[in-house]
Each structure stands twice: as structure tokens, then as C-alpha cells.
Design an enzyme around this catalytic site. Structure first.
Site, PDB file in Angstrom:
ATOM      1  N   CYS A 116      19.445 -16.137  19.682  1.00 19.80           N
ATOM      2  CA  CYS A 116      20.469 -15.458  19.117  1.00 19.80           C
ATOM      3  C   CYS A 116      21.697 -15.550  19.485  1.00 19.80           C
ATOM      4  O   CYS A 116      22.602 -15.749  18.643  1.00 19.80           O
ATOM      5  CB  CYS A 116      20.023 -13.936  19.174  1.00 19.80           C
ATOM      6  SG  CYS A 116      20.168 -13.468  20.891  1.00 19.80           S
ATOM      7  N   HIS A 174      20.272  -8.818  22.710  1.00 17.63           N
ATOM      8  CA  HIS A 174      20.161  -9.583  21.261  1.00 17.63           C
ATOM      9  C   HIS A 174      21.541  -9.294  20.681  1.00 17.63           C
ATOM     10  O   HIS A 174      21.993  -8.302  20.937  1.00 17.63           O
ATOM     11  CB  HIS A 174      19.151  -8.784  20.530  1.00 17.63           C
ATOM     12  CG  HIS A 174      19.046  -9.328  19.270  1.00 17.63           C
ATOM     13  ND1 HIS A 174      18.578 -10.830  18.899  1.00 17.63           N
ATOM     14  CD2 HIS A 174      18.985  -9.343  17.977  1.00 17.63           C
ATOM     15  CE1 HIS A 174      18.660 -11.298  17.798  1.00 17.63           C
ATOM     16  NE2 HIS A 174      18.791 -10.131  16.905  1.00 17.63           N
ATOM     17  N   HIS A 186      21.304 -13.168  11.874  1.00 17.61           N
ATOM     18  CA  HIS A 186      20.914 -13.318  13.290  1.00 17.61           C
ATOM     19  C   HIS A 186      19.618 -14.281  13.359  1.00 17.61           C
ATOM     20  O   HIS A 186      18.991 -14.613  12.470  1.00 17.61           O
ATOM     21  CB  HIS A 186      20.654 -12.089  14.081  1.00 17.61           C
ATOM     22  CG  HIS A 186      19.554 -11.263  13.453  1.00 17.61           C
ATOM     23  ND1 HIS A 186      18.736 -10.336  14.198  1.00 17.61           N
ATOM     24  CD2 HIS A 186      18.890 -11.100  12.273  1.00 17.61           C
ATOM     25  CE1 HIS A 186      17.961  -9.631  13.448  1.00 17.61           C
ATOM     26  NE2 HIS A 186      17.996 -10.145  12.192  1.00 17.61           N
TER      27      HIS A 186
END
Length: 231
Positions: A116, A174, A186
Site C-alpha cells: 500500500c 494501511h 489503494h
């Protein structure tokens, strides 16, 4: 004496003949120049007339670039639920399109797998010409990250930070990039509706992501787009 006078007469006659010849040549040269000038003028008028007609035809028959809807605008307009012409940032969506469906891999930095934070770092580099931190935690903790919680202030290009508890007191695990209209892009280990993980566009209002949401972050000198501009 006669010979001398005759010589002078013949000499003057030769000179006169030469002058007459030169005069005729000059006159012919002027006429020829005038003829060439007139001919060039006629050709110029003809060419300009044709070109003007061609330009007029092109202007009428071909649509302007501003009115041309690109395939990528149609694709992401449908995903975002907006009119294609309101998909403005072609560079952003071209980047996303290039990485779409790349699988998720912790620590990955290639098309074989990407995590990510490298995806957001790479996106910021290629789209916004900005170098940001490598990990989600560092992107969140960076002094130049202007953090906020109010979702009504979100703009395209803002970073979205998440963790397993949705608490700012726990480490960020994240990160994604907000696109507008409740969508963000993402690279995630979570599988999408097509059964694949990796680079995807998700709904920010999904209860799963709202539960894990910690804060948004805006980097300086980034040309963000207000969602209201895309409605």
C-alpha cells in the site's frame, strides 16, 4: 580625316546599338519581373483560398479537444458515478489504470506485487511530482502531513490512513489515496468483488473501511481537486 570621322561615326553607332540592346533587355527584364510578380500573386491568392477552405472544413467537421471524451474518462466516470467530462485528472487515472489489478505483496515494489505505501509513494511521485515517505506510518507521522478527521473536507489526492482499531493511538498499517465521490485507490490484501486483491478502487463508505479509518492527510504543494468541482 575621313577615316577618323568614319571611325567615330561607326563607334558612336555601335555604342548606340549597345544602349538600345541594353534598354530592350532591361525592358524585357522588367516585363518578365512584372509577369512573374503577377503570376506569383495569382498563385498565392489561389493557395490561400484553398487553405482557408481546408481550415474552415477542419474547424467545422472535427470536434475540439475540449469536447473529446477519452475512453479512460468513460471508464472512471462510470466507476466514480460521475459524467465522463468531469474526470479531469487524466494523469492520475492513467496511472491507476496502469497498475490496476496488480497483486498485493508486503514490501513489493513491482508489477509482480506491490504494497500500500509504495503504491501511494509511487503515485505521488508520478502524478504529483512529489517524494513522500516509504511506509504508511512514516507518511502519517511526517511533519508536513496536515492531518484531519472531517470527511467533508476531503479532496482528490488526500491520503487516507487506517489501522486495525481505527485509533490514532495505534500504529498506521494501511494507506490509500482519495479520489472523490467516496472512492479511494489503494493496494490491499483484502479481496475485491472480483476475487482479486491488490490495486483497486474501494468505497470509502464501506463499513469495513470506516471502522478502520484513523485520519486523512494532505501534503503541501499538491494540486488537490475538490469533490464539488467534479459533481
Amino acid at each position: 580625316m575621313y577615316y577618323a570621322d568614319n571611325f567615330k561615326f561607326e563607334h558612336r553607332k555601335q555604342i548606340k546599338n549597345k544602349i538600345e540592346v541594353l534598354y530592350l533587355c532591361k525592358s524585357f527584364g522588367n516585363m518578365r519581373g512584372l509577369y512573374v510578380f503577377l503570376l506569383a500573386g495569382m498563385l498565392f491568392t489561389l493557395v490561400i483560398g484553398c487553405k482557408s477552405a481546408d481550415i474552415k472544413d477542419i474547424y467545422i467537421e472535427q470536434p475540439t479537444q475540449e469536447n473529446t471524451i477519452l475512453p479512460i474518462q468513460k471508464k472512471y466516470g462510470e466507476i466514480l458515478g460521475i459524467a465522463p467530462q468531469n474526470v479531469k485528472n487524466i494523469q492520475l487515472y492513467s496511472f491507476i489504470d496502469n497498475w490496476e489489478n496488480t497483486p498485493y505483496r508486503m514490501g513489493g515494489e513491482t508489477k509482480r506485487g506491490i504494497d500500500c505505501s509504495f503504491f501511494t509513494q509511487f503515485l505521488y511521485h508520478d502524478v504529483y511530482n512529489s517524494l513522500i515517505e516509504r511506509t504508511a506510518e512514516k507518511q502519517y507521522m511526517a511533519p508536513d502531513t496536515d492531518k484531519f478527521i472531517g470527511q467533508e473536507f476531503l479532496k482528490q489526492g488526500d491520503l487516507l490512513f487506517f489501522n486495525l482499531t481505527g485509533s490514532q493511538y495505534h500504529k498506521i498499517t494501511h494507506v490509500g489515496v482519495y479520489l472523490g465521490h467516496d472512492k479511494f485507490v489503494h493496494s490491499t490484501a483484502r479481496k475485491a468483488s472480483n476475487g482479486n486483491n491488490g490495486v483497486q478502487i474501494s468505497n470509502f463508505k464501506d463499513p469495513h473501511w470506516l471502522k478502520l479509518f484513523v485520519a486523512a492527510g494532505r501534503k503541501p504543494n499538491i494540486k488537490t481537486v475538490s469533490t464539488s468541482e467534479q459533481n
